[in-house]
Design a protein around this motif. Structure first.
Motif, mmCIF file in Angstrom:
data_model
loop_
_atom_site.group_PDB
_atom_site.id
_atom_site.type_symbol
_atom_site.label_atom_id
_atom_site.label_comp_id
_atom_site.label_asym_id
_atom_site.label_seq_id
_atom_site.Cartn_x
_atom_site.Cartn_y
_atom_site.Cartn_z
ATOM 1 N N VAL A 263 1.608 38.538 -0.391
ATOM 2 C CA VAL A 263 1.121 38.119 -1.706
ATOM 3 C C VAL A 263 2.275 38.125 -2.712
ATOM 4 N N CYS A 264 3.073 39.170 -2.721
ATOM 5 C CA CYS A 264 4.228 39.236 -3.640
ATOM 6 C C CYS A 264 5.183 38.072 -3.399
ATOM 7 N N ARG A 265 5.400 37.740 -2.141
ATOM 8 C CA ARG A 265 6.357 36.683 -1.823
ATOM 9 C C ARG A 265 5.827 35.316 -2.268
ATOM 10 N N ALA A 282 -5.024 42.813 -6.319
ATOM 11 C CA ALA A 282 -5.462 41.435 -6.096
ATOM 12 C C ALA A 282 -5.937 41.247 -4.654
ATOM 13 N N ALA A 283 -5.197 41.827 -3.695
ATOM 14 C CA ALA A 283 -5.587 41.707 -2.288
ATOM 15 C C ALA A 283 -6.944 42.357 -2.035
ATOM 16 N N ASP A 284 -7.230 43.456 -2.700
ATOM 17 C CA ASP A 284 -8.532 44.116 -2.538
ATOM 18 C C ASP A 284 -9.665 43.207 -3.016
ATOM 19 N N ARG A 285 -9.470 42.537 -4.143
ATOM 20 C CA ARG A 285 -10.484 41.598 -4.649
ATOM 21 C C ARG A 285 -10.677 40.439 -3.663
ATOM 22 N N ALA A 292 -8.841 35.947 -7.685
ATOM 23 C CA ALA A 292 -7.949 36.828 -8.447
ATOM 24 C C ALA A 292 -6.944 35.973 -9.213
ATOM 25 N N SER A 293 -6.392 36.559 -10.266
ATOM 26 C CA SER A 293 -5.352 35.915 -11.061
ATOM 27 C C SER A 293 -4.206 36.905 -11.219
ATOM 28 N N LEU A 294 -2.989 36.427 -10.966
ATOM 29 C CA LEU A 294 -1.853 37.347 -10.981
ATOM 30 C C LEU A 294 -0.584 36.608 -11.382
ATOM 31 N N SER A 295 0.032 37.050 -12.480
ATOM 32 C CA SER A 295 1.324 36.525 -12.932
ATOM 33 C C SER A 295 1.324 35.000 -13.048
ATOM 34 N N GLY A 296 0.262 34.459 -13.634
ATOM 35 C CA GLY A 296 0.199 33.023 -13.838
ATOM 36 C C GLY A 296 -0.209 32.233 -12.615
ATOM 37 N N VAL A 297 -0.688 32.923 -11.581
ATOM 38 C CA VAL A 297 -1.107 32.272 -10.341
ATOM 39 C C VAL A 297 -2.587 32.552 -10.106
ATOM 40 N N LEU A 298 -3.346 31.497 -9.814
ATOM 41 C CA LEU A 298 -4.763 31.619 -9.477
ATOM 42 C C LEU A 298 -4.880 31.685 -7.960
ATOM 43 N N ILE A 299 -5.642 32.673 -7.483
ATOM 44 C CA ILE A 299 -5.812 32.849 -6.044
ATOM 45 C C ILE A 299 -7.301 32.777 -5.729
ATOM 46 N N TRP A 316 -6.695 32.521 1.736
ATOM 47 C CA TRP A 316 -6.450 32.653 0.301
ATOM 48 C C TRP A 316 -5.516 31.527 -0.122
ATOM 49 N N ARG A 317 -5.899 30.840 -1.194
ATOM 50 C CA ARG A 317 -5.077 29.739 -1.703
ATOM 51 C C ARG A 317 -4.488 30.118 -3.054
ATOM 52 N N PHE A 318 -3.217 29.860 -3.186
ATOM 53 C CA PHE A 318 -2.456 30.232 -4.372
ATOM 54 C C PHE A 318 -1.973 28.966 -5.070
#
Length: 327
Positions: A263-265, A282-285, A292-299, A316-318
């Motif tokens: 996910v970080c990568r 985010a991975a737990d959700r 989930a939403s993380l650092s400007g990325v929708l997952i 999961w799509r990013f």
């Protein structure tokens, strides 16, 4: 040294006496780094270069750098002095960042083959205890790595003294007739590391050598997980073509610790930056089927049946979050 910086990797452009890229040393003038200098000079005479950094935090620092310069002159070792500016914030952390930035620039400019620092077993034990107290994950508990790279460069950063105790290194320096510098910050209880150091000294059942060995074992485990994470990236992540915005698809069916690395990568590939803690939440959700939403990325979370094996897998799509409408 042969394990950390193999002889076949020491090729250079003739900068040193034997045509090898020199070994760079970060030397402050304290007992640990002076021991590193003396040992490296004995092992690689003519093939080392030293940098000493004044962080501008103490008035004595300039004279300490001058002392290192004098020792290098006596040993006929190439020497560079560097002054850095430490920005406001966590003093020790900001000083470390400024120091490694300066070391990296120097190493690139001078054609240094690798840079060695004087971290030892006591440093490793202190780091492990501090990170245990903070609830660090496995990457943090792996402690000070024996080898890596200087941040933002490809230059190897090696720590050949992790086997040694601080007292051993100090005795070596004293036996050589050199008086090391005593940095008062190393005894200031305002710093967490000093308090942990004092605690280790008070309790002999806490063996620094054993704690250092445990950190080494954890580092080996972490390297295995990094290897597994690379396989996960290569086999389970793909960039979807034809989408208006860059989209990554991830078949997430590995243990959580590997999911976090992947996910970080992916977040990094999309121009964001996430800590492992953030990626873990985010991975737990996503594992529960929630977006989930993380650092400007929708997952987005979904499942797909893989026809080839007949198994349903989490997908999961990013993609970059759509721009927010403003009024």
């Amino acid at each position: 040294m042969d394990a950390l910086w193999p002889p076949q990797d020491r090729g250079g452009d003739g900068a040193s006496s034997h045509g090898l890229a020199p070994l760079g040393l970060a030397v402050s003038g304290g007992p640990d780094s002076l021991a590193l200098l003396l040992l490296a000079h004995a092992a690689f005479a003519g093939d080392i270069a030293v940098i000493s950094i004044d962080h501008g935090l103490r008035p004595e620092a300039a004279s300490e750098v001058a002392m290192v310069r004098n020792i290098c002159a006596e040993l006929s070792v190439a020497f560079t002095a560097q002054t850095v500016k430490v920005p406001p914030g966590n003093v020790q952390a900001k000083a470390r960042e400024a120091r490694y930035t300066a070391i990296g620039s120097w190493a690139q400019k001078e054609g240094i083959g690798a840079v060695a620092t004087a971290h030892h077993a006591d440093d490793q034990a202190e780091t492990l205890l501090m990170r245990l107290a903070r609830g660090s994950g496995l990457a943090g508990l792996a402690g000070v790595r024996a080898w890596g790279n200087i941040p933002e460069t490809e230059i190897p950063l090696i720590r050949p003294l992790l086997w040694a105790r601080k007292a051993q290194l100090e005795a070596l320096v004293i036996d050589a007739g050199v008086t090391p510098i005593r940095d008062p910050s190393n005894t200031n209880p305002a710093f967490d590391r000093v308090r942990v150091r004092d605690h280790l000294a008070e309790h002999d059942w806490l063996d620094a050598q054993a704690l250092s060995a445990s950190a080494g074992h954890l580092a080996e485990g972490w390297r295995a997980l990094e290897w597994y994470a690379q396989i996960d990236w290569e086999e389970m992540v793909s960039r979807e073509e034809g989408a208006e915005a860059p989209t990554y698809r991830y078949y997430a069916n590995v243990p959580r610790v590997i999911q976090i690395e992947t996910v970080c990568r992916i977040i990094d590939e999309l121009g964001g930056r996430a800590t492992r803690s953030e990626a873990g939440r985010a991975a737990d959700r996503l594992w529960r089927g929630q977006n989930a939403s993380l650092s400007g990325v929708l997952i987005t979370a979904s499942t797909e049946k893989i026809a080839k094996v007949g198994v349903e897998m989490r997908v999961w799509r990013f993609s970059p979050e759509p721009a927010r409408k403003t009024h």
